[in-house]
Design an enzyme around this catalytic site. Structure first.
Site, mmCIF file in Angstrom:
data_model
loop_
_atom_site.group_PDB
_atom_site.id
_atom_site.type_symbol
_atom_site.label_atom_id
_atom_site.label_comp_id
_atom_site.label_asym_id
_atom_site.label_seq_id
_atom_site.Cartn_x
_atom_site.Cartn_y
_atom_site.Cartn_z
ATOM 1 N N TRP A 131 -7.902 -13.183 -1.886
ATOM 2 C CA TRP A 131 -7.931 -11.463 -1.338
ATOM 3 C C TRP A 131 -8.826 -11.784 -0.063
ATOM 4 C CZ3 TRP A 131 -9.651 -8.341 1.889
ATOM 5 C CH2 TRP A 131 -9.076 -7.566 3.067
ATOM 6 N N LYS B 100 -14.275 -7.318 -6.882
ATOM 7 C CA LYS B 100 -14.796 -6.920 -5.444
ATOM 8 C C LYS B 100 -16.108 -7.796 -5.411
ATOM 9 C CE LYS B 100 -11.703 -4.859 -3.074
ATOM 10 N NZ LYS B 100 -10.742 -4.559 -3.710
ATOM 11 N N ASP C 59 0.648 -0.470 -4.711
ATOM 12 C CA ASP C 59 -1.580 -0.392 -4.706
ATOM 13 C C ASP C 59 -1.873 1.062 -4.069
ATOM 14 O OD1 ASP C 59 -5.116 -1.379 -3.677
ATOM 15 O OD2 ASP C 59 -4.127 0.009 -5.287
ATOM 16 N N GLU D 280 -1.349 -0.868 -9.154
ATOM 17 C CA GLU D 280 -2.893 -0.866 -8.936
ATOM 18 C C GLU D 280 -3.647 0.371 -8.428
ATOM 19 O OE1 GLU D 280 -4.275 -4.345 -7.222
ATOM 20 O OE2 GLU D 280 -6.027 -3.589 -5.963
ATOM 21 N N LYS E 115 0.549 -1.019 -0.178
ATOM 22 C CA LYS E 115 0.401 0.654 0.414
ATOM 23 C C LYS E 115 0.634 1.528 -0.202
ATOM 24 C CE LYS E 115 -3.843 -2.112 0.766
ATOM 25 N NZ LYS E 115 -4.927 -1.869 -0.853
ATOM 26 N N ASP F 238 -9.191 -1.260 -10.042
ATOM 27 C CA ASP F 238 -9.418 -1.703 -8.809
ATOM 28 C C ASP F 238 -10.956 -0.727 -8.442
ATOM 29 O OD1 ASP F 238 -8.754 -2.394 -5.109
ATOM 30 O OD2 ASP F 238 -10.595 -2.433 -6.108
HETATM 31 C C1 0XW Z 1 -6.431 -5.433 -0.257
HETATM 32 N N1 0XW Z 1 -7.817 -5.466 -0.676
HETATM 33 C C2 0XW Z 1 -8.498 -6.730 -1.804
HETATM 34 C C3 0XW Z 1 -8.714 -5.884 0.440
HETATM 35 C C4 0XW Z 1 -8.685 -4.447 1.261
HETATM 36 O O1 0XW Z 1 -10.390 -4.825 0.768
HETATM 37 C C5 0XW Z 1 -8.264 -3.116 -0.238
HETATM 38 C C6 0XW Z 1 -8.159 -3.913 -0.991
HETATM 39 C C7 0XW Z 1 -7.498 -3.761 -2.511
HETATM 40 O O2 0XW Z 1 -6.710 -4.318 -3.461
HETATM 41 O O3 0XW Z 1 -7.722 -2.261 -2.115
HETATM 42 MG MG MG Z 2 -6.983 -2.604 -4.447
#
Ligand code: 0XW
Ligand code: MG
Length: 368
Positions: free
Chosen positions: A320, A265, A193, A218, A164, A241
């Site tokens: 994930w 998601k 990301d 990302e 991140k 994403d």
């Molecule tokens: C890593 N993730 C799948 C977990 C959080 O929900 C955020 C998300 C992402 O990739 O942004």
């Molecule tokens: Mg993401």
């Protein structure tokens, strides 16, 4: 078989080892909503949705419950064996709110699987694999901290680390990426990301400074248009994403040629059946993607694993779930846990889990 009852539960999920930090949000706890759907012949289906707080996406926990409560009376008495018809019924009761609709769809698929004695992955086309690769998402941190964490997770068996970044001086993010690659280079895939956290110029600066590091970038910028503006000026593959909020966004991103893959998601698209359509569109254009969700316990995790199992292995980047950050499984026997970087697909009918009702929070509303 018809839907006879819908019950809504609310549960806070404190973040173990938290807070969970991203460029735009820091979370200490996430509120989840669990749906228990009961058929007229006594079969129970479980659904869940857990927005990642009210900032990550245009979703929030109380909105999910309000949307489900808005639809529930119109779903009682409807066939529990017709997911497409039920999806159209939901759209006739409430426009949008895919994330809330997803909890209903997951509960329905759990119920249908139990009715026919098959797993949800079988209802979605069949499982390509029973053991699915996971990935680990770090938080925002210092170069040393994130590099050590990444190395530790690779040692535990993960073969994909998402780092991140964003929301701060891009030079720090560049230092993090370089330090992490020193530690995991050649041992695992690296994703950077920003969670919509960088300007186009900062994203270009980061890509230029790290051009010798083969990470995938990302959601580097806030909008698809900003990502498109740097698409041909950076030397890293791009994953979309947050901008892929529905099937139309996925089609638009592919048509614009703005990315090389997606972070998908399940609840964002409206559930498992909607995600199966996105899966097939990605396959038509050889677009690799993850299968994941914002947050949630065993119910969301099991649902994500079932759709992930049906993805062509060449296109499944990884899975994930938020299990590592949650105190306990809903199902003490068959809860979803990662094992040396991989998930085992549940074996039982439906989702393959049986939540213990003492572990799923407070029942806040009932219909039927
Ligand atoms: C890593 N993730 C799948 C977990 C959080 O929900 C955020 C998300 C992402 O990739 O942004
Ligand atoms: Mg993401």
């Amino acid at each position: 078989m018809r839907i006879s009852e819908i019950h809504i539960y609310q549960k806070d999920l404190p973040i173990v080892g938290g807070p969970y930090t991203m460029s735009r949000v820091t979370l200490h706890s996430v509120q989840t909503t669990i749906v228990k759907m009961v058929s007229d012949n006594g079969i129970v289906g479980w659904g869940e949705v857990a927005p990642l707080g009210p900032v990550y996406q245009p979703q929030h926990a109380s909105g999910a419950r309000a949307a489900i409560a808005e639809m529930a009376p119109g779903l009682i008495g409807e066939s529990a064996l017709a997911p497409l018809l039920l999806s159209r019924n939901r759209d006739g009761l409430l426009t949008g709110h895919n994330y809330a609709k997803a909890a209903i769809d997951v509960a329905l698929m759990d119920m249908i699987g139990k009715h026919y004695g098959v797993r949800v992955c079988d209802l979605l086309g069949g499982a390509e694999q029973e053991r699915l690769p996971g990935y680990y998402a770090t938080g925002i941190g210092s170069p040393e901290e994130i590099a050590e964490l990444s190395a530790d997770k690779v040692a535990q068996g993960y073969r994909r680390i998402q780092v991140k970044v964003g929301g701060r001086d891009v030079n720090i993010d560049i230092a993090v990426a370089k330090k992490v690659w020193e530690k995991i280079g050649g041992k695992a895939q690296m994703i950077v990301d920003t969670n919509r956290g960088m300007t186009a110029s900062d994203a270009m600066r980061m890509s230029l400074a790290c051009r010798d590091i083969p990470f995938a970038f990302e959601q580097p910028c806030n909008t698809m248009e900003e990502v498109a503006s740097i698409r041909h000026q950076i030397s890293h593959p791009i994953i979309i994403d947050e901008n892929a909020e529905n099937l139309n966004d996925v089609l638009r991103a592919i048509a614009m040629g703005v990315c090389d893959g997606f972070g998908l998601k399940m609840t964002r698209f409206g559930g498992l059946n909607a995600m199966a359509t996105v899966r097939d569109v990605c396959a038509a254009r050889s677009m690799p993607h993850t299968c994941e969700d914002t947050w949630g316990g065993d119910i969301v995790a099991a649902a994500v694993l079932h759709i992930a199992a049906t993805v062509e292995p060449r296109l499944l980047e990884a899975v994930w779930t938020s299990g590592s950050y949650i105190e306990e499984n809903y199902d003490p026997e068959n809860g979803i846990n990662i094992d040396r970087g991989y998930f085992n697909l549940p074996t039982g009918p439906g989702l393959g889990i049986s939540p213990d009702e003492s572990r799923i929070g407070e029942r806040v509303e009932s219909f039927g």
